[in-house]
Motif scaffolding. Structure first.
Motif, PDB file in Angstrom:
ATOM      1  N   ASP A  58     -20.794  22.469   1.248  1.00 15.48           N
ATOM      2  CA  ASP A  58     -19.893  23.420   1.900  1.00 15.48           C
ATOM      3  C   ASP A  58     -20.693  24.541   2.542  1.00 15.48           C
ATOM      4  N   GLY A  60     -19.017  26.791   4.729  1.00 12.14           N
ATOM      5  CA  GLY A  60     -18.072  27.811   5.187  1.00 12.14           C
ATOM      6  C   GLY A  60     -18.038  28.999   4.247  1.00 12.14           C
ATOM      7  N   ILE A  63     -13.211  29.685   4.961  1.00 13.32           N
ATOM      8  CA  ILE A  63     -12.586  28.368   5.033  1.00 13.32           C
ATOM      9  C   ILE A  63     -13.654  27.329   4.715  1.00 13.32           C
ATOM     10  N   SER A  65     -15.910  24.270   4.790  1.00 10.07           N
ATOM     11  CA  SER A  65     -16.241  23.351   5.869  1.00 10.07           C
ATOM     12  C   SER A  65     -17.609  22.739   5.597  1.00 10.07           C
ATOM     13  N   THR A  66     -17.797  21.551   6.124  1.00  8.83           N
ATOM     14  CA  THR A  66     -19.075  20.856   6.010  1.00  8.83           C
ATOM     15  C   THR A  66     -19.468  20.389   7.401  1.00  8.83           C
ATOM     16  N   SER A  67     -20.673  20.688   7.801  1.00  8.94           N
ATOM     17  CA  SER A  67     -21.107  20.316   9.138  1.00  8.94           C
ATOM     18  C   SER A  67     -21.567  18.866   9.169  1.00  8.94           C
TER      19      SER A  67
END
Length: 87
Positions: A58, A60, A63, A65-67
Motif C-alpha cells: 500500500d 496511499g 486512500i 492504493s497500490t501502484s
C-alpha cells in the motif's frame, strides 16, 4: 458460473470507495467464450497472492492504493505443472 469457467475477473470494492455510498460490493466480469483452463492454476495464483501479502504494498495515505510498479517489482517463481497439480 464458476464451474463453467465463465468468470473472467472479480473486483472487490471496499466500503467508502464512493464518497456518498459506504456499501462494499464485488464486480463480476464474465467471459462465456473463454477457453478452459486448469482450475488448479487459479488456486495456486490465489495462494501466491496471499503469500506475497499485497497489503504491505500500500502506497496511499488517505486512500489505500497500490501502484502497478509495486507489482512489477515482485519476483514470482512458477513451479512445474506437476507441483501445481499436487494441490
Amino acid at each position: 458460473m464458476l464451474q463453467d469457467n465463465a468468470v473472467d475477473v472479480m473486483v472487490a470494492i471496499g466500503p467508502n470507495f464512493f464518497y456518498t455510498v459506504t456499501l462494499p460490493c464485488t464486480l463480476w466480469f464474465l467471459n462465456k467464450g473463454k477457453k478452459k483452463t486448469n482450475r488448479k492454476d487459479i488456486i495456486w495464483c490465489y495462494y501466491e497472492l496471499v503469500r506475497l501479502d499485497i497489503n504491505k504494498m500500500d502506497s496511499g495515505s488517505a486512500i489505500p492504493s497500490t501502484s502497478r510498479d509495486a507489482f512489477y517489482a515482485v519476483a514470482v517463481t512458477l513451479p512445474p505443472t506437476e507441483v501445481v497439480n499436487a494441490f
